[in-house]
Each structure stands twice: as C-alpha cells, then as structure tokens.
Scaffold this motif. Structure first.
Motif, PDB file in Angstrom:
ATOM      1  N   UNK A   7       0.855  -1.186   0.000  1.00 20.04           N
ATOM      2  CA  UNK A   7       0.000   0.000   0.000  1.00 20.04           C
ATOM      3  C   UNK A   7       0.887   1.230   0.000  1.00 20.04           C
ATOM      4  N   UNK A   8       0.594   2.150  -0.891  1.00 18.88           N
ATOM      5  CA  UNK A   8       1.366   3.389  -0.989  1.00 18.88           C
ATOM      6  C   UNK A   8       0.532   4.546  -0.435  1.00 18.88           C
ATOM      7  N   UNK A   9       1.084   5.253   0.550  1.00 15.96           N
ATOM      8  CA  UNK A   9       0.432   6.461   1.064  1.00 15.96           C
ATOM      9  C   UNK A   9       1.182   7.651   0.479  1.00 15.96           C
ATOM     10  N   UNK A  10       0.530   8.416  -0.366  1.00 12.82           N
ATOM     11  CA  UNK A  10       1.234   9.518  -1.040  1.00 12.82           C
ATOM     12  C   UNK A  10       1.305  10.743  -0.122  1.00 12.82           C
ATOM     13  N   UNK A  32       0.104  13.480  -0.656  1.00 18.19           N
ATOM     14  CA  UNK A  32      -1.208  14.136  -0.682  1.00 18.19           C
ATOM     15  C   UNK A  32      -2.268  13.356   0.088  1.00 18.19           C
ATOM     16  N   UNK A  33      -1.799  12.370   0.879  1.00 10.59           N
ATOM     17  CA  UNK A  33      -2.679  11.590   1.760  1.00 10.59           C
ATOM     18  C   UNK A  33      -3.677  10.702   1.010  1.00 10.59           C
ATOM     19  N   UNK A  34      -3.264  10.230  -0.160  1.00  6.28           N
ATOM     20  CA  UNK A  34      -4.079   9.241  -0.858  1.00  6.28           C
ATOM     21  C   UNK A  34      -3.471   7.864  -0.610  1.00  6.28           C
ATOM     22  N   UNK A  35      -4.321   6.826  -0.674  1.00  5.77           N
ATOM     23  CA  UNK A  35      -3.836   5.462  -0.490  1.00  5.77           C
ATOM     24  C   UNK A  35      -4.048   4.680  -1.779  1.00  5.77           C
ATOM     25  N   UNK A  36      -2.980   4.057  -2.257  1.00  6.26           N
ATOM     26  CA  UNK A  36      -3.046   3.238  -3.471  1.00  6.26           C
ATOM     27  C   UNK A  36      -2.616   1.815  -3.166  1.00  6.26           C
ATOM     28  N   UNK A  39      -1.281   9.153  -8.281  1.00  2.57           N
ATOM     29  CA  UNK A  39      -0.267   8.120  -8.493  1.00  2.57           C
ATOM     30  C   UNK A  39       0.682   8.518  -9.625  1.00  2.57           C
ATOM     31  N   UNK A  40       0.110   9.090 -10.688  1.00  2.00           N
ATOM     32  CA  UNK A  40       0.932   9.537 -11.812  1.00  2.00           C
ATOM     33  C   UNK A  40       1.928  10.601 -11.341  1.00  2.00           C
ATOM     34  N   UNK A  41       1.433  11.480 -10.472  1.00  2.00           N
ATOM     35  CA  UNK A  41       2.289  12.512  -9.901  1.00  2.00           C
ATOM     36  C   UNK A  41       3.408  11.859  -9.069  1.00  2.00           C
ATOM     37  N   UNK A  42       3.037  10.832  -8.319  1.00  2.00           N
ATOM     38  CA  UNK A  42       4.019  10.152  -7.468  1.00  2.00           C
ATOM     39  C   UNK A  42       5.109   9.485  -8.304  1.00  2.00           C
ATOM     40  N   UNK A  43       4.734   8.755  -9.364  1.00  2.00           N
ATOM     41  CA  UNK A  43       5.788   8.084 -10.154  1.00  2.00           C
ATOM     42  C   UNK A  43       6.632   9.115 -10.901  1.00  2.00           C
ATOM     43  N   UNK A  71       9.213  10.364  -8.663  1.00  2.00           N
ATOM     44  CA  UNK A  71      10.132   9.321  -8.206  1.00  2.00           C
ATOM     45  C   UNK A  71      10.834   8.641  -9.385  1.00  2.00           C
ATOM     46  N   UNK A  72      11.045   9.389 -10.426  1.00  2.00           N
ATOM     47  CA  UNK A  72      11.797   8.952 -11.612  1.00  2.00           C
ATOM     48  C   UNK A  72      11.302   7.626 -12.183  1.00  2.00           C
ATOM     49  N   UNK A  73       9.992   7.438 -12.142  1.00  2.00           N
ATOM     50  CA  UNK A  73       9.346   6.258 -12.744  1.00  2.00           C
ATOM     51  C   UNK A  73       9.714   4.917 -12.103  1.00  2.00           C
ATOM     52  N   UNK A  74      10.406   4.949 -10.962  1.00  2.00           N
ATOM     53  CA  UNK A  74      10.704   3.671 -10.321  1.00  2.00           C
ATOM     54  C   UNK A  74       9.394   3.054  -9.817  1.00  2.00           C
ATOM     55  N   UNK A  75       9.412   1.742  -9.620  1.00  2.00           N
ATOM     56  CA  UNK A  75       8.234   1.111  -9.055  1.00  2.00           C
ATOM     57  C   UNK A  75       8.315   1.158  -7.546  1.00  2.00           C
ATOM     58  N   UNK A  76       7.200   1.430  -6.923  1.00  2.00           N
ATOM     59  CA  UNK A  76       7.101   1.412  -5.464  1.00  2.00           C
ATOM     60  C   UNK A  76       7.454   0.011  -4.931  1.00  2.00           C
TER      61      UNK A  76
END
Ligand SMILES: [Zn+2]
Length: 261
Positions: A216-219, A221-225, A247-251, A254-259
C-alpha cells in the motif's frame, strides 16, 4: 464479525478469502474466515475472478508460467502448428510440454503430419497485456484486492477491521467492486516492470519467480493506493476515488521507479 464488503454478520460464514486467486499461484495471501462472507466470496469468484482468469491474456500467462488450477491441472495454451495449419494446445508438464490438436477430429491428421516430418514450428500467440475489454472486470478485481489488503494490514490492530468496514471513504470502491457500476470503469495504472516469466536469483543461489507482490502506498497528498505486480505488470488503484492523478504525480516525482522495487 462483519463482512468487509456487504457489512453483514459473518458468524456463519465458512470461506477463507484468497486475496489473489489460487489459480494465479497464490497459496499464502489468505484472509481467515469471517472477514469476507460466503456470499461475497462466491460472488467474487464467479463474477470477477473466473471471467478474468479465463480471458486470453490471463489464460496465456497462467499457462506459460505453468500455474496449476484448483484441480491441480495446468491450463492449456492455444497455439498453431504452422506446417499443417492445425490449431493445437500446449499443456505444461513438470519437465516440458505436451502437445495435441485442439479438436479430436484434427488429432489423427496432426499425428500423421508430425510422424512424417522431421521438424516443425509451433507459434504461440502472446497477448502481452490484458485487453481493453477486460478493463471493467480487471478494475473491480484490483478494487477487491485493495480493500482486502487494507483489511489484512489492520486485522491484528484492535478496532482495525471496524475501521475498514465503517469508513465511508471506502464505500464507493466497496460498492463498485461488489455491485458494479455500468457507467464507470474505475481508472487504474498499468505498466510492465519486468518480463512475465522473469526468474530472480536469491542469496542462497536458488531461482525463484515473483508471480505477485503488493504494497500500500500512502502519497504525500494523503491518498492510499494499492500497488500490485502480477506476471510482471504493475497495477495501481486509488482506494478513495476513481482517479489516478495522484499516483501519476508520485511516479513522476520518483523517476518512474516502481514502489515495489
Ligand atoms: Zn459480504
């Protein structure tokens, strides 16, 4: 106890819930009985998992990775014997593949052809990714997994499951997953992060295959993916609303790496 999807009492429910279906090789990510009621468990398996697992892409990926079905069989891979034009089925065996004509009527002609030629070519069509037509059922499948992974994380925390059940922010995804919505395809992110048959080597020198992993990714911006990789494709779905922008903003940042890396 109450069901995390329909919120009904589950005292009489007997089903354990596979977060990822056993037919995708999952033997470890399982919710104990009482978390998902028998009715919801049955609904997911008939209306979401079965059609998805029998889609062209997933059937191919299961076959090529030799994942046994619930009945302990290998799913067949559709292929073509180029030299005769006969449609054939490749079926995994422990140490290779068996091959036969797709229909009984063709079997005799196929065997004759094989016996009279010294070599031949088999072509296995590879869909590479799920089709556009699978998007609706795939998004509901991801939504189901997302809510179950959240429950799995909170199961040992006092009041944790009540929080999952009573959180109004989760109701939209919960209803989309359990009841569907013909006017919506909940958006999700999909990108290949490693080949579908990639084998990894571990420290003790043994090779192993990652069929699925998730987190689970917590961004900020306080969103959960939910971020999950299945057969080398990474999918991400937002638990709180039908948008993937965060999520698009997050990747992006983060230079397109996978979480999951
Ligand atoms: Zn239920």
């Amino acid at each position: 106890m109450r069901c995390i999807f329909c919120k009904q009492n589950t005292d009489k429910s007997k089903s354990e819930e596979h977060i990822i279906p056993a037919s995708l090789g999952n033997l470890e990510h399982i919710l104990p009985k009482g978390i998902v009621c028998d009715k919801c468990n049955n609904y997911f398996s008939r209306k979401i998992e079965k059609p998805l697992l029998e889609s062209f892409y997933f059937l191919h990926a299961r076959a090529i990775n030799k994942i046994v079905t619930k009945r302990g069989k290998y799913p067949p891979n559709d292929a073509i014997h180029i030299d005769s034009g006969i449609n054939v089925k490749l079926i995994g065996e422990k140490d290779g593949w068996s091959i036969s004509a797709s229909t009984e009527q063709e079997e005799e002609r196929f065997i004759k052809k094989i016996l009279t030629s010294s070599k031949g070519t088999i072509i296995v069509p590879n869909p590479m990714q799920p089709s556009e037509n699978d998007k609706y059922v795939l998004s509901r499948f991801l939504g189901k997994i997302a809510i179950e992974v959240l429950a799995q994380r909170l199961i040992h925390i006092k009041g944790g499951l009540d929080e999952v059940i009573d959180k109004p922010e989760l109701d939209m995804l919960r209803n989309y997953t359990r009841r569907g919505n013909q006017n919506l395809i909940w958006p999700y992110s999909e990108r290949r992060i490693y080949p579908e048959e990639k084998w990894f080597s571990s420290d003790n020198g043994q090779n192993y295959q990652i069929l699925h992993e998730y987190n689970l990714l917590y961004t900020p911006d306080k969103e959960t993916y939910l971020v999950i990789a299945i057969f080398g494709i990474e999918y991400a779905i937002n638990l709180a609303g039908p948008t993937i922008d965060g999520y698009m903003k997050w990747i992006d940042s983060n230079e397109n790496i996978s979480f999951l890396d």
